[in-house]
Design a protein around this motif. Structure first.
Motif, PDB file in Angstrom:
ATOM      1  N   ASP A  44       9.870   2.721   9.627  1.00 37.76           N
ATOM      2  CA  ASP A  44       8.643   3.039  10.344  1.00 37.76           C
ATOM      3  C   ASP A  44       8.666   4.446  11.055  1.00 37.76           C
ATOM      4  OD1 ASP A  44       7.358   0.673   9.457  1.00 37.76           O
ATOM      5  OD2 ASP A  44       8.116  -0.538  11.120  1.00 37.76           O
ATOM      6  N   ARG A  45       9.783   4.713  11.621  1.00 40.74           N
ATOM      7  CA  ARG A  45       9.845   6.075  12.211  1.00 40.74           C
ATOM      8  C   ARG A  45       9.817   7.126  11.221  1.00 40.74           C
ATOM      9  NH1 ARG A  45      15.113   8.500  11.996  1.00 40.74           N
ATOM     10  NH2 ARG A  45      16.646   7.344  10.912  1.00 40.74           N
ATOM     11  N   PHE A  46      10.182   6.971  10.093  1.00 40.89           N
ATOM     12  CA  PHE A  46      10.014   7.971   9.068  1.00 40.89           C
ATOM     13  C   PHE A  46       8.489   8.156   8.722  1.00 40.89           C
ATOM     14  CE2 PHE A  46      14.526   6.937   7.456  1.00 40.89           C
ATOM     15  CZ  PHE A  46      15.021   7.985   8.097  1.00 40.89           C
ATOM     16  N   TRP A  47       7.618   7.268   8.622  1.00 39.72           N
ATOM     17  CA  TRP A  47       6.382   7.077   8.498  1.00 39.72           C
ATOM     18  C   TRP A  47       5.625   8.131   9.555  1.00 39.72           C
ATOM     19  CZ3 TRP A  47       2.372   7.310   5.714  1.00 39.72           C
ATOM     20  CH2 TRP A  47       0.996   7.078   6.087  1.00 39.72           C
TER      21      TRP A  47
ATOM     22  N   GLU B  32      -2.325  10.611  14.044  1.00 39.27           N
ATOM     23  CA  GLU B  32      -2.933   9.379  14.315  1.00 39.27           C
ATOM     24  C   GLU B  32      -2.541   8.239  13.159  1.00 39.27           C
ATOM     25  OE1 GLU B  32      -5.558  11.654  11.433  1.00 39.27           O
ATOM     26  OE2 GLU B  32      -4.264  12.312  13.181  1.00 39.27           O
ATOM     27  N   LEU B  33      -2.452   8.567  12.099  1.00 45.94           N
ATOM     28  CA  LEU B  33      -1.917   7.674  11.066  1.00 45.94           C
ATOM     29  C   LEU B  33      -0.638   6.865  11.275  1.00 45.94           C
ATOM     30  CD1 LEU B  33      -2.881   9.428   7.764  1.00 45.94           C
ATOM     31  CD2 LEU B  33      -4.224   7.665   8.931  1.00 45.94           C
ATOM     32  N   GLY B  34       0.257   7.597  12.228  1.00 47.67           N
ATOM     33  CA  GLY B  34       1.570   6.783  12.220  1.00 47.67           C
ATOM     34  C   GLY B  34       1.309   5.643  13.259  1.00 47.67           C
ATOM     35  N   THR B  35       0.240   5.985  14.257  1.00 46.33           N
ATOM     36  CA  THR B  35       0.147   4.639  14.958  1.00 46.33           C
ATOM     37  C   THR B  35      -1.049   3.763  14.799  1.00 46.33           C
ATOM     38  OG1 THR B  35      -1.212   6.098  16.418  1.00 46.33           O
ATOM     39  CG2 THR B  35       1.108   5.917  17.033  1.00 46.33           C
ATOM     40  N   ASP B  36      -1.883   4.068  13.752  1.00 46.53           N
ATOM     41  CA  ASP B  36      -2.862   3.179  13.311  1.00 46.53           C
ATOM     42  C   ASP B  36      -2.343   1.802  12.942  1.00 46.53           C
ATOM     43  OD1 ASP B  36      -4.841   1.822  11.526  1.00 46.53           O
ATOM     44  OD2 ASP B  36      -5.664   4.084  11.372  1.00 46.53           O
ATOM     45  N   PRO B  37      -2.994   0.674  13.436  1.00 48.19           N
ATOM     46  CA  PRO B  37      -2.748  -0.683  13.347  1.00 48.19           C
ATOM     47  C   PRO B  37      -2.451  -0.985  11.663  1.00 48.19           C
ATOM     48  CG  PRO B  37      -4.401  -0.850  14.488  1.00 48.19           C
ATOM     49  CD  PRO B  37      -4.062   0.778  14.544  1.00 48.19           C
ATOM     50  N   ARG B  38      -3.266  -0.323  10.803  1.00 48.66           N
ATOM     51  CA  ARG B  38      -3.241  -0.546   9.678  1.00 48.66           C
ATOM     52  C   ARG B  38      -2.047   0.001   8.959  1.00 48.66           C
ATOM     53  NH1 ARG B  38      -8.847   2.316   8.013  1.00 48.66           N
ATOM     54  NH2 ARG B  38      -7.812   3.756   9.347  1.00 48.66           N
TER      55      ARG B  38
ATOM     56  N   VAL C 138       2.210  -1.523   2.956  1.00 44.93           N
ATOM     57  CA  VAL C 138       2.191  -2.154   1.628  1.00 44.93           C
ATOM     58  C   VAL C 138       0.873  -2.760   1.187  1.00 44.93           C
ATOM     59  CG1 VAL C 138       3.227  -3.954   0.265  1.00 44.93           C
ATOM     60  CG2 VAL C 138       4.744  -2.470   1.661  1.00 44.93           C
ATOM     61  N   VAL C 139       0.195  -3.301   2.374  1.00 49.96           N
ATOM     62  CA  VAL C 139      -0.958  -4.160   2.098  1.00 49.96           C
ATOM     63  C   VAL C 139      -2.115  -3.137   1.729  1.00 49.96           C
ATOM     64  CG1 VAL C 139      -2.799  -5.399   3.218  1.00 49.96           C
ATOM     65  CG2 VAL C 139      -0.502  -5.995   3.584  1.00 49.96           C
ATOM     66  N   HIS C 140      -2.045  -2.022   2.563  1.00 51.84           N
ATOM     67  CA  HIS C 140      -3.055  -0.868   2.501  1.00 51.84           C
ATOM     68  C   HIS C 140      -2.512   0.194   1.738  1.00 51.84           C
ATOM     69  CE1 HIS C 140      -4.336  -3.053   6.145  1.00 51.84           C
ATOM     70  NE2 HIS C 140      -5.508  -2.774   5.743  1.00 51.84           N
ATOM     71  N   ARG C 141      -1.605   0.156   0.508  1.00 46.46           N
ATOM     72  CA  ARG C 141      -0.907   0.992  -0.297  1.00 46.46           C
ATOM     73  C   ARG C 141      -1.780   1.960  -0.777  1.00 46.46           C
ATOM     74  NH1 ARG C 141       3.770   0.464  -2.813  1.00 46.46           N
ATOM     75  NH2 ARG C 141       3.848  -1.986  -2.664  1.00 46.46           N
ATOM     76  N   ALA C 142      -3.013   1.662  -1.085  1.00 45.71           N
ATOM     77  CA  ALA C 142      -3.769   2.615  -1.869  1.00 45.71           C
ATOM     78  C   ALA C 142      -4.272   3.751  -0.952  1.00 45.71           C
ATOM     79  CB  ALA C 142      -5.062   1.877  -2.639  1.00 45.71           C
ATOM     80  N   GLU C 143      -4.435   3.389   0.532  1.00 42.53           N
ATOM     81  CA  GLU C 143      -5.185   4.238   1.493  1.00 42.53           C
ATOM     82  C   GLU C 143      -3.868   5.258   1.819  1.00 42.53           C
ATOM     83  OE1 GLU C 143      -6.722   1.871   4.394  1.00 42.53           O
ATOM     84  OE2 GLU C 143      -7.511   0.688   2.998  1.00 42.53           O
ATOM     85  N   VAL C 144      -2.646   4.651   1.823  1.00 42.91           N
ATOM     86  CA  VAL C 144      -1.418   5.441   2.272  1.00 42.91           C
ATOM     87  C   VAL C 144      -1.139   6.583   1.135  1.00 42.91           C
ATOM     88  CG1 VAL C 144       1.188   5.306   2.780  1.00 42.91           C
ATOM     89  CG2 VAL C 144      -0.600   3.651   3.548  1.00 42.91           C
TER      90      VAL C 144
ATOM     91  N   GLU D  27      -2.974   7.720  -0.951  1.00 45.46           N
ATOM     92  CA  GLU D  27      -4.210   8.716  -0.988  1.00 45.46           C
ATOM     93  C   GLU D  27      -3.830   9.773   0.077  1.00 45.46           C
ATOM     94  OE1 GLU D  27      -8.909   8.876  -1.034  1.00 45.46           O
ATOM     95  OE2 GLU D  27      -8.090   7.125  -0.567  1.00 45.46           O
ATOM     96  N   ALA D  28      -3.530   9.224   1.305  1.00 43.31           N
ATOM     97  CA  ALA D  28      -3.338  10.306   2.322  1.00 43.31           C
ATOM     98  C   ALA D  28      -2.217  11.251   2.221  1.00 43.31           C
ATOM     99  CB  ALA D  28      -3.239   9.399   3.810  1.00 43.31           C
ATOM    100  N   VAL D  29      -1.204  10.738   1.584  1.00 45.84           N
ATOM    101  CA  VAL D  29       0.127  11.479   1.460  1.00 45.84           C
ATOM    102  C   VAL D  29      -0.118  12.469   0.094  1.00 45.84           C
ATOM    103  CG1 VAL D  29       2.418  11.419   0.847  1.00 45.84           C
ATOM    104  CG2 VAL D  29       1.553   9.747   2.419  1.00 45.84           C
ATOM    105  N   THR D  30      -0.906  11.917  -0.656  1.00 48.31           N
ATOM    106  CA  THR D  30      -1.022  12.893  -1.995  1.00 48.31           C
ATOM    107  C   THR D  30      -2.119  13.854  -1.787  1.00 48.31           C
ATOM    108  OG1 THR D  30      -0.864  10.888  -3.398  1.00 48.31           O
ATOM    109  CG2 THR D  30      -1.998  13.022  -4.221  1.00 48.31           C
TER     110      THR D  30
END
Length: 411
Positions: free
Chosen positions: A267-270, A281-287, A295-301, A303-306
């Motif tokens: 998680d620290r790498f994230w 703010e994405l690093g501390t977002d509970p999602r 992993v549950v919200h894979r598509a959103e993650v 999308e943000a990185v891409t």
């Protein structure tokens, strides 16, 4: 034992004598690993030579064409002698080589050596300390009779049946072959380990043994996670594109000029990645804060990185992420040849090429050792190039070893 060609400083396996009957990629890759570490690998070829000598690519100015880049790459550091094992004289000479050897390696189809009268039991009677190693698609009946024992197998077959294709590809219904011949090289590497384990046992006990590996088995072992995933969770893993089923983000992302790999197994790498992206703010977002949630919200993650990576070059992404999070550009061969890491680690090695004024470049030795560093000491051999030296060595122990004549050769 004489020093292998080109040798000066001995490797960790100096003194180990290996008789190599292998062809194609898997077997020669195994014996190459031993030769790189200083073993004296004697490549026994038929009178017409290993057929992979005719496989390119060839140097543009190579008028000799004794071998191409394929043969050069996996037969460096070896010596060559031609023996006709279909003739009585050739078999007799081979047995004299075996009497003074530590290891014999072959990758013929099941039963070939037995039909020649040179199977394990025959060779073990000649040399009880001998480690006899073989590599086949589905193993040898001596260690477990597969229903596929008579099926020929190559890299693509091993990849298919062993499971790696079944979890590789862009979509669940699109399996994909892995680029390099891992169906050959992974079993070869495992067999090299098995050989050394058996040699260690022979050194302690004076007893050799039969060692074999099935290409199918080796690839299954490589794909170890599919076994526990199916056993523990009852799932049948399928191709998952360029991501990871249990970690996110962990895979490939498009850059402005190619692709890069980014991995956040912790998680620290994230959090560090989010800061580098200007999205702390994405690093501390509970999602997204914890891996299981990502992993549950894979598509959103993804999308943000891409959205961030596609606006930057590979070099820019390397400057932002190198040393911060697990990161690497997707390199092609030209990138690798220009990479300073490859230069300082000596992972591209120049070799002479008979018939050409140029030197070829082949992959180096990845295993690093502080006292007995393995290395590319010599180019691949010409057919029968070292026959006189080999015969002289073994004649001292077995005076009747004679050069195979044309009259001895049978079809």
């Amino acid at each position: 034992m004489s020093t292998p060609p080109g040798g000066s400083l001995p490797g960790a396996l100096a003194g180990l004598k290996v008789i190599d009957l292998t062809v194609m990629l898997a077997g020669p890759f195994c014996t190459m690993l031993l030769a790189d570490q200083g073993a004296d690998v004697i490549k026994v070829e038929p009178p017409e030579g290993d057929h992979t000598r005719t496989v390119g690519p060839f140097m543009p100015d190579d008028g000799l064409r004794a071998f191409g880049g394929y043969f050069q790459s996996v037969n460096r550091n070896k010596r060559s002698i031609a023996l006709d094992l279909k003739s009585a004289a050739g078999r007799a000479d081979f047995l004299k080589l075996v009497a003074g050897a530590d290891v014999v390696v072959e990758n013929f189809r099941t039963g070939v050596m037995d039909r020649l009268g040179l199977g394990y039991e025959t060779l073990a009677a000649v040399n009880p300390r001998l480690v006899y190693a073989c590599l086949r698609g589905f193993g040898d009946p001596r260690t477990g009779a597969s229903p596929y024992v008579d099926w020929p197998a190559y890299d693509v077959v091993a990849q298919a049946m062993g499971g790696v294709m079944g979890i590789t590809g862009p979509a669940p219904d699109q399996p994909l072959k892995v680029g390099p011949g891992i169906g050959d090289t992974v079993p070869a590497t495992m067999l090299a380990f098995g050989i050394l384990a058996a040699v260690r046992h022979a050194d302690r006990t004076g007893k050799g043994q039969f060692v074999d590996i099935a290409m199918y088995d080796a690839i299954l072992a490589l794909c170890e996670r599919i076994a526990f995933q199916h056993s523990y969770a009852g799932v049948v893993p399928h191709p998952e594109g360029n991501g990871h089923p249990l970690l996110c983000p962990f895979g490939l992302f498009r850059a402005a000029d190619g692709w890069v790999s980014i991995a956040c197994p912790q998680d620290r790498f994230w959090r560090d990645l989010c800061t580098a992206m200007g999205r702390p703010e994405l690093g501390t977002d509970p999602r997204y804060a914890l891996n299981n949630d990502r992993v549950v919200h894979r598509a959103e993650v993804i999308e943000a990185v891409t959205a961030w990576t596609t606006t930057r070059s590979k070099a820019e992404l390397g400057a932002a992420l190198g040393g911060l999070v697990p990161f690497g550009p997707v390199n092609d061969a030209a990138d690798i040849f220009a990479d300073p890491h490859v230069a300082v680690r000596e992972m591209l090695q120049p070799v002479d090429h008979p018939g050409s004024a140029r030197r070829g470049m082949i992959a180096g030795v990845p295993l690093r050792m502080t006292l007995t560093q393995g290395r590319v000491r010599a180019r691949a051999p010409l057919l029968d190039e070292h026959a006189d030296d080999i015969r002289a060595e073994f004649t001292r122990a077995a005076p009747s070893l004679q050069k195979t004549s044309n009259q001895d050769q049978t079809s």
